[in-house]
Design an enzyme around this catalytic site. Structure first.
Site, PDB file in Angstrom:
ATOM      1  N   CYS A   1       5.811  34.538  70.664  1.00 24.70           N
ATOM      2  CA  CYS A   1       6.297  33.158  70.679  1.00 24.70           C
ATOM      3  C   CYS A   1       7.775  33.051  70.304  1.00 24.70           C
ATOM      4  O   CYS A   1       8.437  32.082  70.674  1.00 24.70           O
ATOM      5  CB  CYS A   1       5.487  32.304  69.709  1.00 24.70           C
ATOM      6  SG  CYS A   1       3.729  32.204  70.090  1.00 24.70           S
TER       7      CYS A   1
ATOM      8  N   CYS B   1       6.763  30.613  64.324  1.00 21.46           N
ATOM      9  CA  CYS B   1       5.958  31.793  64.043  1.00 21.46           C
ATOM     10  C   CYS B   1       5.789  32.594  65.326  1.00 21.46           C
ATOM     11  O   CYS B   1       5.865  32.059  66.434  1.00 21.46           O
ATOM     12  CB  CYS B   1       4.595  31.408  63.472  1.00 21.46           C
ATOM     13  SG  CYS B   1       3.615  30.339  64.548  1.00 21.46           S
TER      14      CYS B   1
ATOM     15  N   HIS C   1       3.422  24.369  74.564  1.00 20.99           N
ATOM     16  CA  HIS C   1       4.131  25.555  74.032  1.00 20.99           C
ATOM     17  C   HIS C   1       4.133  26.665  75.078  1.00 20.99           C
ATOM     18  O   HIS C   1       3.241  27.505  75.099  1.00 20.99           O
ATOM     19  CB  HIS C   1       3.407  25.984  72.753  1.00 20.99           C
ATOM     20  CG  HIS C   1       3.875  27.260  72.138  1.00 20.99           C
ATOM     21  ND1 HIS C   1       5.145  27.777  72.298  1.00 20.99           N
ATOM     22  CD2 HIS C   1       3.210  28.151  71.332  1.00 20.99           C
ATOM     23  CE1 HIS C   1       5.244  28.904  71.613  1.00 20.99           C
ATOM     24  NE2 HIS C   1       4.085  29.155  71.040  1.00 20.99           N
TER      25      HIS C   1
END
Length: 412
Positions: A92, A398, A368
């Site tokens: 991510c 994160c 996302h």
């Protein structure tokens, strides 16, 4: 010491990341990436033969997202062949890391003009991302599993909420706020400067708006949703009976996990791409570019891989220390809402003013697109600093494996 300047940032709308449902799901990832690469060049009259590098991010480098997506997307966008490209994976966190590497290369004096960003088409992930899959278990590295058991990210979110004593109500309230803030931002046109419509070759519009938000969301509708990760917790993942529960219990043998995350307070599965144009002051002045922001500090931090999602707080603290700033100096915070507990814990640990955090909503409302999200958030922070007259913005998120990159920018 020289500086690294942000000249511009843009992104696509986020499309629902499911085949047959999302407007972008039929597109090749290279074409989606080309949309923002072409836009960033056209908006800034960029001679692409002078681009030193394209540093791109994607979290799933397989199938159509493999084979150096950044380079191929640049070629698809019509960039000069002399504009090289590389693609990275920090899960991510890659969308922030692409900018951090770009800025670092410029600060070093080795490069002058770099386009950073990322693309992720979650609609391409397919059956290998089945809800009961174990992406960190599938490699079969039993040695690593014994040292650092790494369960599913959603399970990690529930474990952290349990350990921190954060109730579901607080997480659902944060999710509702995300939806409400995103709806307000869209209605007021706060994303308009950065948003690039995705256009087909025949000129028809494929997607020109956010496809994921659910502005009709209420606290009651969120509270009615069943936990997403309770059923998979004890599901056997190997013939030996290894489960996410057994992995968690290697580190927390007596923990009774309370399952509090669901589809409404977790990040949305979406497709999208974003780009950020970085330049040295010398290169910018030579081209007549006016900088929008400069790099102040960056950081990378690792944390417990079993909990996986807790590195943003130490990453932010490290970046602040490098910059000689305090929490009170930051006007805009963007912490990716991978799961509600990530943002809620971040706010609580740093004792932040909630009116400065994710002010235009986050991934629970907007989605996302893994490797692209960081680049999107940098652009969002920059737009909001300009809208409000703020000075400093901090972006962090994160990343799987227990990591977090962070970046602090200053509006110019």
């Amino acid at each position: 010491m020289s500086e690294a300047w942000i000249i511009d940032a843009c992104r696509t709308p986020r499309g629902i990341g499911k085949v047959g449902k999302g407007a972008l799901a039929h597109m090749h990832p290279q074409r989606v990436g080309a949309t923002v690469l072409k836009a960033i060049a056209e908006r800034n009259e960029l001679d692409t033969s002078t681009v030193d590098d394209i540093i791109w991010s994607t979290s799933n480098q397989s199938n159509t997202q493999g084979s150096d997506l950044g380079r191929m997307a640049a070629l698809d966008a019509g960039y000069d062949v002399r504009a090289s490209g590389v693609t990275l994976d920090r899960f991510c966190g890659g969308g922030i890391t692409s900018s951090n590497l770009a800025a670092g290369m410029i600060l070093s004096g080795l490069e002058d003009v770099i386009v950073a960003g990322g693309t992720d088409m979650m609609s391409t992930y397919g059956p290998n991302r089945h809800p009961n899959s174990a992406p960190f278990l599938d490699a079969g590295n039993e040695h690593l599993r014994a040292i650092h058991p790494q369960p599913h990210q959603g399970v990690c979110a529930d474990v952290i909420a349990t350990l921190e004593g954060i109730p579901r109500l607080a997480l659902d309230e944060l999710a509702l706020s995300s939806q409400q803030r995103a709806a307000r931002a869209i209605a007021e046109g706060r994303f308009d400067r950065s948003l690039i419509p995705v256009i087909a070759d025949d000129g028809t519009v494929i997607l020109d708006r956010e496809e994921f938000p659910r502005p009709q969301t209420t606290l009651e509708s969120l509270q009615s949703l069943a936990p997403s990760f309770e059923g998979m917790y004890a599901y056997p993942l190997t013939e030996e009976g290894t489960s996410f529960k057994s992995l968690v219990q290697q580190k927390f043998p007596d923990l009774e996990v309370v399952h509090v995350h669901h589809a409404g307070n977790s990040s949305g599965v979406v497709d999208g791409a974003a780009a950020v144009l970085w330049a040295s002051p010398e290169a910018a002045k030579a081209r007549g570019w006016k900088p929008r922001a400069r790099l102040v500090a960056m950081s990378n931090v690792g944390d417990d891989p079993t909990l996986m999602l807790n590195a943003p707080v130490p990453a932010a603290r490290k970046a602040l220390a490098k910059a000689g700033l305090t929490v009170d100096d930051i006007d805009i915070w963007e912490i990716n809402e991978a799961f509600a507990v990530v943002a809620e814990k971040f706010i609580r640990d740093l004792e932040l003013d909630r009116d400065k955090v994710n002010v235009n909503g986050g991934a629970m409302a907007l989605g996302h697109p893994i490797g692209a999200t960081g680049a999107m958030l940098i652009g969002t922070a920059l737009d909001e600093l300009e809208r409000t007259g703020g000075r400093y913005g901090l972006v962090t998120m994160c990343a799987a494996g227990g990591m977090a990159p962070a970046i602090i920018i200053e509006r110019l």
